[in-house]
Design an enzyme around this catalytic site. Structure first.
Site, mmCIF file in Angstrom:
data_model
loop_
_atom_site.group_PDB
_atom_site.id
_atom_site.type_symbol
_atom_site.label_atom_id
_atom_site.label_comp_id
_atom_site.label_asym_id
_atom_site.label_seq_id
_atom_site.Cartn_x
_atom_site.Cartn_y
_atom_site.Cartn_z
ATOM 1 N N ARG A 1 -28.094 -17.103 9.637
ATOM 2 C CA ARG A 1 -28.017 -15.733 10.157
ATOM 3 C C ARG A 1 -26.733 -15.429 10.901
ATOM 4 N NH1 ARG A 1 -34.340 -15.127 12.066
ATOM 5 N NH2 ARG A 1 -35.197 -14.998 9.961
ATOM 6 N N LYS B 1 -15.457 -6.452 5.675
ATOM 7 C CA LYS B 1 -16.174 -6.360 4.404
ATOM 8 C C LYS B 1 -16.182 -7.735 3.741
ATOM 9 C CE LYS B 1 -15.587 -1.608 2.781
ATOM 10 N NZ LYS B 1 -15.063 -0.786 1.660
ATOM 11 N N GLU C 1 -1.786 -2.363 -2.061
ATOM 12 C CA GLU C 1 -2.566 -2.031 -0.875
ATOM 13 C C GLU C 1 -1.675 -1.580 0.280
ATOM 14 O OE1 GLU C 1 -5.709 -1.736 -0.838
ATOM 15 O OE2 GLU C 1 -6.605 -3.092 -2.305
ATOM 16 N N LYS D 1 -5.398 0.363 8.937
ATOM 17 C CA LYS D 1 -6.770 -0.016 8.612
ATOM 18 C C LYS D 1 -7.605 -0.176 9.875
ATOM 19 C CE LYS D 1 -9.691 -2.696 5.627
ATOM 20 N NZ LYS D 1 -9.796 -3.623 4.478
ATOM 21 N N GLU E 1 -18.444 2.262 6.763
ATOM 22 C CA GLU E 1 -18.111 3.135 5.645
ATOM 23 C C GLU E 1 -19.126 4.261 5.461
ATOM 24 O OE1 GLU E 1 -15.715 1.700 1.936
ATOM 25 O OE2 GLU E 1 -17.792 1.868 1.305
ATOM 26 N N ARG F 1 -13.996 5.822 6.430
ATOM 27 C CA ARG F 1 -13.540 4.534 5.905
ATOM 28 C C ARG F 1 -13.476 4.529 4.382
ATOM 29 N NH1 ARG F 1 -15.097 -1.687 7.723
ATOM 30 N NH2 ARG F 1 -13.818 -2.678 6.115
ATOM 31 N N ASN G 1 -10.566 3.411 -0.013
ATOM 32 C CA ASN G 1 -10.842 3.085 -1.410
ATOM 33 C C ASN G 1 -10.065 3.968 -2.385
ATOM 34 O OD1 ASN G 1 -13.126 0.945 -1.598
ATOM 35 N ND2 ASN G 1 -13.804 2.338 0.011
ATOM 36 N N HIS H 1 -9.702 2.859 -5.933
ATOM 37 C CA HIS H 1 -10.547 1.682 -6.147
ATOM 38 C C HIS H 1 -11.710 1.924 -7.109
ATOM 39 C CE1 HIS H 1 -8.190 -0.005 -2.965
ATOM 40 N NE2 HIS H 1 -8.920 -1.095 -2.876
ATOM 41 N N HIS I 1 -12.092 -0.705 -9.911
ATOM 42 C CA HIS I 1 -13.245 -1.581 -10.106
ATOM 43 C C HIS I 1 -13.797 -1.462 -11.522
ATOM 44 C CE1 HIS I 1 -14.139 -1.730 -5.479
ATOM 45 N NE2 HIS I 1 -13.093 -2.469 -5.832
ATOM 46 N N HIS J 1 -6.869 -7.720 -8.864
ATOM 47 C CA HIS J 1 -7.403 -6.577 -8.130
ATOM 48 C C HIS J 1 -6.297 -5.597 -7.745
ATOM 49 C CE1 HIS J 1 -9.764 -4.133 -5.437
ATOM 50 N NE2 HIS J 1 -9.004 -4.467 -4.418
#
Length: 370
Positions: A124, A146, A188, A231, A241, A245, A249, A252, A256, A270
Site C-alpha cells: 500500500r 503519474k 515534451e 509542469k 487531472e 492538468r 496532454n 497525446h 497514444h 513516445h
C-alpha cells in the site's frame, strides 16, 4: 534563454511537496538528498539493461552508504505491463523490503512509470524517488506523480497518482543518450511553449531548441528548469487531472493512438508520437477554424527544421482511420462517452475541448490517411 530559470523547482502539494534538483553532477549528491527524505538505509534501484551498462557503477557509488538491491529489466516499452510489474513486485518481496524502504527509479519514462506504480501498490505504498536518465523523463514523466502500465486497450490505462519524495536530475547523464532519444525528449520540452508559454516557444524557435538538441549545457539546464517549473505549476493546481492538468496532454491523444497502432516494440518512441501528435492537434485545430493556418504552419516548420517527427512521417500508422478513432475513444481524459482533445487557438493558447465531434475527427483521420 533566461538565466533566471531555477535549478531547484518545488512541487507544492502541501504535505506531499517535494523538490526537483537540476544540474550537472547531481548524481554524486544523491546520498545526501536521500537522507533528507527517508530514514531507511535500504534502496531498491529499478533500472534497465542499457542504463545499467552505462551508469551502473555511478549509481552504485552514489548509493555506497546504503544497502542497495538492483532490479535490472530489459529496455523498452514492453516492460510497462502486468508481467513486468509482477517481476518488480516479486523482487521486492523476495528481498524483504518494507514500507519504510525506498524504491528508486533510475532510467527513462518506462522505468519511472513501472517502478512508480510498483511503489504505489507495494504494501500500500513505499517511499519513491525518481532519478531520470532521459530528456523526456527529466522534463515530463518523472514530475507530477503519474505512474502506470499499458494493457491491450491502450497506454497508461492501469495506474495511480503517486508522488515521489524527490526528483534528482543530473544533466550529465544525457551525454550518453542516443540522438533519437534526445529528440523524443525535446517534444515534451516544446510542448510547454505550445501550451501556455509562447515566450518559451519563441526562445526555442530562435535557436535555443537547436542548442538543447546539441546538449549545450546552459541551454539544456535552462530548458529543463523551465519545463519542470511549468509542469510543477500545473500539478500544484490540479494534481489528479480533474481540470487544467489535462493541458499537459497536448498532442497525446493522437500520440497514444499512434503508439497503440505501432505496438510497443520500439518502432515508434513516445516522444516521436507526441511530436507528430502536436502537429496533428494544431492541424485539426486549424481545420476547425480555431487556429490560423500561419500559426499551424509555424509549429510544423519548427518541428521539421529540427528534424522532429511530424504527421507526414506517420503514414504507416494512419492507414486505418476507424481503428485510430477507436483507440482515441479509450483515452483516460474522455468523459460521458465523448472524446476530449487538447486543441489550440494559437501558439501558447491551448485549451481543453471536452465535446469533440467524432464525425469531424474521423473525417480528418480519413483525409490524412490518404
Amino acid at each position: 534563454m533566461t538565466k533566471a530559470a531555477p535549478e531547484t523547482v518545488r512541487v507544492d502539494l502541501g504535505p506531499r511537496s517535494y523538490d526537483i534538483t537540476i544540474g550537472p553532477g547531481e548524481l554524486r549528491r544523491l546520498g545526501e538528498r536521500l537522507r533528507a527524505v527517508t530514514t531507511s538505509n535500504r534502496v531498491a534501484v529499478v533500472t534497465d539493461e542499457n542504463v545499467h551498462a552505462l551508469h551502473g557503477p555511478a549509481i552504485a557509488e552514489a548509493l555506497s552508504d546504503f544497502q542497495t538491491h538492483m532490479i535490472v529489466r530489459p529496455a523498452g516499452e514492453a516492460q510497462k505491463s502486468m508481467a513486468g510489474l509482477e517481476v518488480v513486485l516479486d523482487s521486492l518481496f523476495r528481498a524483504g523490503f518494507d514500507r519504510s524502504d525506498t524504491v528508486l527509479a533510475f532510467g527513462g519514462g518506462v522505468i519511472g512509470d513501472l517502478s512508480g506504480f510498483a511503489a504505489s501498490i507495494y504494501k500500500r505504498g513505499t517511499t519513491f524517488v525518481q532519478v531520470p536518465t532521459t530528456l523526456l523523463a527529466q522534463v515530463d514523466s518523472s514530475v507530477g506523480g503519474k505512474t502506470a502500465i499499458n494493457n491491450s486497450y491502450g497506454k497508461n490505462l492501469v495506474g495511480a497518482f503517486y508522488q515521489p519524495r524527490l526528483v534528482l536530475i543530473d544533466t550529465d547523464l544525457l551525454s550518453t543518450l542516443p540522438d533519437r532519444q534526445v529528440r523524443a525528449g525535446y517534444a515534451e520540452v516544446v510542448k510547454y511553449g505550445l501550451i501556455d508559454r509562447p515566450d518559451f516557444f519563441e526562445t526555442l524557435d530562435a535557436g535555443a531548441g537547436a542548442q538543447v538538441l546539441a546538449l549545450e549545457p546552459d541551454a539544456l539546464r535552462d530548458a529543463i528548469s523551465v519545463s519542470c517549473l511549468a509542469k510543477a505549476d500545473v500539478v500544484a493546481q490540479d494534481e489528479r487531472e480533474g481540470g487544467c492538468r489535462a493541458l499537459l496532454n497536448l498532442g497525446h491523444t493522437f500520440a497514444h493512438a499512434l503508439e497503440l497502432t505501432a505496438g510497443y516494440d520500439g518502432d515508434l518512441l513516445h516522444g516521436e508520437a507526441v511530436s507528430a501528435g502536436m502537429d496533428m492537434a494544431f492541424e485539426f485545430s486549424s481545420r476547425l477554424g480555431l487556429c490560423s493556418a500561419e500559426q499551424t504552419q509555424r509549429v510544423h516548420d519548427h518541428l521539421s527544421r529540427l528534424a522532429m517527427p511530424t504527421r507526414a512521417d506517420m503514414g504507416r500508422f494512419l492507414t486505418d482511420p476507424n481503428a485510430l478513432l477507436g483507440h482515441m475513444r479509450q483515452d483516460k481524459k474522455n468523459e460521458g462517452g465523448r472524446i476530449t482533445l487538447i486543441l489550440a487557438r494559437g501558439i501558447g493558447h491551448s485549451f481543453i475541448e471536452k465535446s469533440v465531434s467524432e464525425a469531424d475527427l474521423l473525417a480528418y483521420l480519413k483525409d490524412i490517411s490518404t
